[in-house]
Design a protein around this motif. Structure first.
Motif, PDB file in Angstrom:
ATOM      1  N   PHE A   1       0.853  -1.199   0.000  1.00  0.00           N
ATOM      2  CA  PHE A   1       0.000   0.000   0.000  1.00  0.00           C
ATOM      3  C   PHE A   1       0.891   1.252   0.000  1.00  0.00           C
ATOM      4  O   PHE A   1       1.014   1.938   1.015  1.00  0.00           O
ATOM      5  CB  PHE A   1      -0.924   0.007   1.229  1.00  0.00           C
ATOM      6  N   PRO A   2       1.525   1.532  -1.131  1.00  0.00           N
ATOM      7  CA  PRO A   2       2.481   2.647  -1.151  1.00  0.00           C
ATOM      8  C   PRO A   2       1.839   4.010  -0.903  1.00  0.00           C
ATOM      9  O   PRO A   2       2.538   4.939  -0.501  1.00  0.00           O
ATOM     10  CB  PRO A   2       3.072   2.562  -2.570  1.00  0.00           C
ATOM     11  N   ASN A   3       0.541   4.115  -1.118  1.00  0.00           N
ATOM     12  CA  ASN A   3      -0.117   5.414  -0.984  1.00  0.00           C
ATOM     13  C   ASN A   3      -1.012   5.514   0.245  1.00  0.00           C
ATOM     14  O   ASN A   3      -1.847   6.426   0.330  1.00  0.00           O
ATOM     15  CB  ASN A   3      -0.939   5.710  -2.250  1.00  0.00           C
ATOM     16  N   ILE A   4      -0.861   4.597   1.189  1.00  0.00           N
ATOM     17  CA  ILE A   4      -1.708   4.631   2.374  1.00  0.00           C
ATOM     18  C   ILE A   4      -1.420   5.898   3.188  1.00  0.00           C
ATOM     19  O   ILE A   4      -0.268   6.342   3.281  1.00  0.00           O
ATOM     20  CB  ILE A   4      -1.494   3.373   3.251  1.00  0.00           C
ATOM     21  N   LYS A   5      -2.458   6.482   3.743  1.00  0.00           N
ATOM     22  CA  LYS A   5      -2.296   7.709   4.523  1.00  0.00           C
ATOM     23  C   LYS A   5      -1.580   7.406   5.832  1.00  0.00           C
ATOM     24  O   LYS A   5      -1.897   6.425   6.517  1.00  0.00           O
ATOM     25  CB  LYS A   5      -3.661   8.340   4.797  1.00  0.00           C
ATOM     26  N   GLU A   6      -0.648   8.256   6.172  1.00  0.00           N
ATOM     27  CA  GLU A   6       0.184   8.037   7.360  1.00  0.00           C
ATOM     28  C   GLU A   6      -0.661   7.954   8.628  1.00  0.00           C
ATOM     29  O   GLU A   6      -0.416   7.123   9.503  1.00  0.00           O
ATOM     30  CB  GLU A   6       1.217   9.152   7.483  1.00  0.00           C
ATOM     31  N   ARG A   7      -1.668   8.807   8.742  1.00  0.00           N
ATOM     32  CA  ARG A   7      -2.481   8.817   9.968  1.00  0.00           C
ATOM     33  C   ARG A   7      -3.249   7.507  10.120  1.00  0.00           C
ATOM     34  O   ARG A   7      -3.339   6.953  11.219  1.00  0.00           O
ATOM     35  CB  ARG A   7      -3.449  10.008   9.922  1.00  0.00           C
ATOM     36  N   LEU A   8      -3.788   7.013   9.016  1.00  0.00           N
ATOM     37  CA  LEU A   8      -4.508   5.744   9.064  1.00  0.00           C
ATOM     38  C   LEU A   8      -3.551   4.604   9.415  1.00  0.00           C
ATOM     39  O   LEU A   8      -3.860   3.747  10.250  1.00  0.00           O
ATOM     40  CB  LEU A   8      -5.179   5.468   7.722  1.00  0.00           C
ATOM     41  N   LEU A   9      -2.375   4.599   8.788  1.00  0.00           N
ATOM     42  CA  LEU A   9      -1.401   3.535   9.055  1.00  0.00           C
ATOM     43  C   LEU A   9      -0.968   3.548  10.513  1.00  0.00           C
ATOM     44  O   LEU A   9      -0.887   2.493  11.155  1.00  0.00           O
ATOM     45  CB  LEU A   9      -0.195   3.685   8.136  1.00  0.00           C
ATOM     46  N   SER A  10      -0.679   4.710  11.053  1.00  0.00           N
ATOM     47  CA  SER A  10      -0.226   4.808  12.439  1.00  0.00           C
ATOM     48  C   SER A  10      -1.275   4.271  13.405  1.00  0.00           C
ATOM     49  O   SER A  10      -0.966   3.481  14.314  1.00  0.00           O
ATOM     50  CB  SER A  10       0.115   6.260  12.788  1.00  0.00           C
TER      51      SER A  10
END
Length: 286
Positions: A200-209
Motif C-alpha cells: 500500500f504505497p499510498n496509504i495515509k500516514e495517519r490511518l497507518l499509524s
C-alpha cells in the motif's frame, strides 16, 4: 540479481522485505549447500520467502506441500502397481515397460531440472515424526535409487532447498544437524511499515499509524488463542483503505480495542468474544 564467487546473493525483492538476518541465513544455506529450515508464526512469510528466492534467482520453483498423510517416498516416486495390473488384464502393451507406471515426485522433478531450481518443502512438521529422517540420505547426497527400474536419479545441479515448519512438532536432531536454521521473528513496527509500503504505497500516514497501534495492541491482548499475523494485517488494511475508514475509529478507548472488520484479524470465536468482552468492560468502566 547480484552474484559473488560463492554463488547467488539474496537481498530481498521489490515484493518481499527481508531483514538482514534473513538475508544472511538464505545466503549461508546456499553457500553451504544445505537446506534452509525456516520457522516462525503462521503468516510471517515463510512460504512466500521460497517464492521470492525463486523470483530473485530467476529459478523454477518446485513446491511440495506436506500433509499429515504425506510419506517421504512420495517425494521421490510412486509405483502404480494397481494400474499396471489392470492394464495387463486388458492386454495393454505398455505393461512391458515398468517405467510407464513410475510417477515422479517433487524431489525427482527438482533433481532432473536442467537449471538450479528452488525446492520448497512446505510445513514439514505436519507429517509423521519419521518423515524428515526418511529424507536424510536423499537431501544429503542429492540422489536416490529407483528399485523397480534399477535407475539412480541424481541431481544435475544442487537445488536451493527451503523447508518450512510451524513448530507443530519437534523435528529429529539428525535432520536438524543437516539444515541451516532460521527463525523469522514477528516484524517490529519499522519492518512492518516497510512491508506495508510494498503493498500500500499510498496509504495515509495517519490511518497507518492508528492501524498499527491497534494491531499491535490486539496482538498483545492476554488470552488470545491465535494472534493476528502479517498476512491478516494486510487483509485488514485493504479493507480499511477500501472503505476509507476514519483513523479515529481505530483509536483505543481507555484500554478498549476499537477494530472495525475484526473478522479479518481474528479467526476463531473465542478470540472474537475475548476482544469484544474487553471492549465492553472498557466502555462500562467509563
Amino acid at each position: 540479481m547480484p552474484t559473488s564467487n560463492s554463488g547467488p546473493i539474496f537481498s530481498g525483492t521489490d515484493a518481499y522485505v527481508a531483514t538482514d538476518d534473513l538475508k544472511i541465513a538464505v545466503n549461508a544455506a546456499v553457500t553451504l549447500g544445505r537446506p534452509l529450515l525456516v520457522k516462525g508464526e503462521p503468516g510471517t512469510g515463510k512460504t512466500v520467502l521460497a517464492q521470492e528466492i525463486a523470483r530473485a534467482l530467476d529459478a523454477p520453483l518446485i513446491t511440495w506441500g506436506i500433509k499429515s498423510t504425506t510419506k517421504a517416498h512420495q517425494g521421490l516416486y510412486e509405483y502404480d502397481a494397481v494400474t499396471r495390473l489392470r492394464d495387463s488384464q486388458l492386454g495393454d502393451p505398455r505393461v512391458a515397460d515398468i517405467a510407464n507406471y513410475i510417477r515422479c515426485g517433487k524431489l525427482w522433478d527438482a533433481f532432473e531440472s536442467p537449471e538450479r531450481p528452488v525446492l520448497l518443502i512446505d510445513e514439514i512438521d505436519k507429517a509423521d515424526i519419521e518423515f524428515p529422517n526418511d529424507l536424510l540420505h536423499e537431501l544429503d547426497r542429492m540422489e536416490f535409487f529407483v528399485h523397480e527400474t534399477g535407475q539412480t536419479v541424481k541431481a544435475a545441479v544442487r537445488p536451493v532447498v527451503i523447508i518450512t515448519s510451524n513448530n507443530e512438532k519437534e523435528l529429529p536432531d539428525a535432520f536438524l544437524r543437516r539444515c541451516f536454521f532460521h527463525y523469522i521473528r514477528f516484524p517490529d513496527e519499522a519492518t512492518m511499515r516497510a512491508i506495508v509500503a510494498v503493498h500500500f504505497p499510498n496509504i495515509k500516514e495517519r490511518l497507518l499509524s492508528q492501524a498499527l497501534t491497534a494491531f499491535y495492541a490486539l496482538r498483545e491482548a492476554p488470552g488470545l488463542k491465535k494472534r493476528p499475523s502479517t498476512s491478516e494485517l494486510l487483509d485488514w488494511l485493504k479493507l480499511l483503505v477500501s472503505d476509507d475508514v476514519d483513523p479515529e475509529a481505530l483509536r483505543s478507548k481507555e484500554g478498549g480495542l476499537s477494530t472495525p472488520f475484526l473478522g479479518a484479524l481474528l479467526k476463531n470465536e473465542q478470540d472474537v468474544q475475548l476482544v469484544e468482552r474487553v471492549a465492553f468492560l472498557s466502555r462500562a468502566g467509563r
